[in-house]
Design a protein around this motif. Sequence first.
Motif, short mmCIF file in Angstrom:
data_model
loop_
_atom_site.label_atom_id
_atom_site.label_comp_id
_atom_site.label_asym_id
_atom_site.label_seq_id
_atom_site.Cartn_x
_atom_site.Cartn_y
_atom_site.Cartn_z
N UNK A 61 -15.90 -12.93 -6.73
CA UNK A 61 -16.76 -12.68 -5.57
C UNK A 61 -16.35 -11.39 -4.87
N UNK A 62 -15.04 -11.22 -4.63
CA UNK A 62 -14.57 -10.05 -3.89
C UNK A 62 -14.86 -8.75 -4.63
N UNK A 63 -14.72 -8.77 -5.96
CA UNK A 63 -15.04 -7.56 -6.74
C UNK A 63 -16.53 -7.23 -6.64
N UNK A 64 -17.37 -8.26 -6.68
CA UNK A 64 -18.81 -8.03 -6.49
C UNK A 64 -19.09 -7.46 -5.11
N UNK A 65 -18.42 -8.00 -4.11
CA UNK A 65 -18.64 -7.55 -2.73
C UNK A 65 -18.23 -6.10 -2.54
N UNK A 66 -17.16 -5.67 -3.21
CA UNK A 66 -16.72 -4.28 -3.07
C UNK A 66 -17.78 -3.30 -3.53
N UNK A 75 -11.36 3.19 1.02
CA UNK A 75 -10.02 3.11 1.60
C UNK A 75 -9.63 1.71 2.05
N UNK A 76 -10.38 0.70 1.66
CA UNK A 76 -10.04 -0.66 2.07
C UNK A 76 -11.06 -1.65 1.55
N UNK A 77 -10.85 -2.91 1.88
CA UNK A 77 -11.72 -3.99 1.42
C UNK A 77 -12.89 -4.20 2.37
N UNK A 78 -14.01 -4.67 1.85
CA UNK A 78 -15.07 -5.19 2.71
C UNK A 78 -14.46 -6.32 3.53
N UNK A 79 -14.58 -6.28 4.87
CA UNK A 79 -13.74 -7.15 5.71
C UNK A 79 -14.21 -8.60 5.85
N UNK A 80 -14.26 -9.31 4.75
CA UNK A 80 -14.39 -10.76 4.83
C UNK A 80 -13.08 -11.34 5.36
N UNK A 129 -15.49 2.43 -5.69
CA UNK A 129 -15.11 1.50 -4.62
C UNK A 129 -13.61 1.28 -4.66
N UNK A 130 -13.07 0.89 -3.51
CA UNK A 130 -11.62 0.70 -3.36
C UNK A 130 -11.13 -0.52 -4.12
N UNK A 131 -9.97 -0.38 -4.73
CA UNK A 131 -9.12 -1.49 -5.15
C UNK A 131 -7.69 -1.05 -4.92
N UNK A 132 -6.83 -2.00 -4.61
CA UNK A 132 -5.44 -1.66 -4.29
C UNK A 132 -4.73 -1.00 -5.47
N UNK A 133 -5.21 -1.24 -6.69
CA UNK A 133 -4.62 -0.62 -7.88
C UNK A 133 -5.36 0.64 -8.32
N UNK A 134 -6.21 1.17 -7.45
CA UNK A 134 -6.90 2.42 -7.75
C UNK A 134 -8.39 2.34 -7.53
N UNK A 214 -6.52 0.72 -12.22
CA UNK A 214 -7.97 0.55 -12.10
C UNK A 214 -8.72 1.87 -12.07
N UNK A 215 -8.03 2.99 -12.06
CA UNK A 215 -8.70 4.27 -11.90
C UNK A 215 -9.64 4.56 -13.06
N UNK A 216 -10.61 5.41 -12.79
CA UNK A 216 -11.64 5.73 -13.77
C UNK A 216 -11.08 6.66 -14.82
N UNK A 217 -11.39 6.36 -16.09
CA UNK A 217 -10.95 7.23 -17.18
C UNK A 217 -12.17 7.81 -17.90
#
Length: 218
Positions: A61-66, A75-80, A129-134, A214-217
């Motif tokens: 769910x959170x990945x979809x929301x991002x 720079x951060x998560x959608x604030x659920x 979109x942001x993820x803590x791992x990139x 998670x960065x784009x390659x």
Amino acid sequence: MSPSRDTAVPSSPVTADDLDRAVQLSVAVLRQAPPAAWQGTAGSLEWDCWETVEHLSDDLFAYAAQLGPRKPPLDGLVPFVWESRRPGGPANAVHADRAAGPAGLLQVLEASGALLVAMVRTTPPEVRAHHVFGVSDAAGFAAMGLVETLVHTHDLAEGLGLAWEPPAELCTRVLGRLFPDVPLDADPWLTLLWATGRAALPGRPRRTSWRWDATVRR
């Protein structure tokens, strides 16, 4: 002998269809669990099996929301609001109604997976979109949802006494996208378990810490 990372043909990108396949395989396996088994611990995790499915559902769910906002945050998560239902439990925005039983719990998992599958299919490839791992793209979030599904189903299968071995090609694609530094000279599923701290490989002890990229390659 399996090819090394240096000589292997690059794996194809993770797709929405890959994620959908993994979620459906996971749900099919988990439906075999006896109702009384859901309160047992999920593998090496500190959560019980019910909580682990909630956590996996929440990840999807959170990945979809991002990916959801017209301009996704970089720079951060959608604030659920993420909160635990008990001390030490997973902090989730998604919680299943326990009155619905295991069948309802697995509906929550399937629905959360479908949300991410739909977002991956409809998000333009240039969106980030942001993820803590990139900072990542839709294919990256598909890969992250896929690795969460594969390894947490492993945790659940251990706790529920079920057999689980996902298709090797899904594991290979996840490794290629999220773990570009790991060796490819062993079984892809065992390598993914090693990469996520769940197993040892010949000559390589079990990891005590790990993260993906998670960065784009290109």
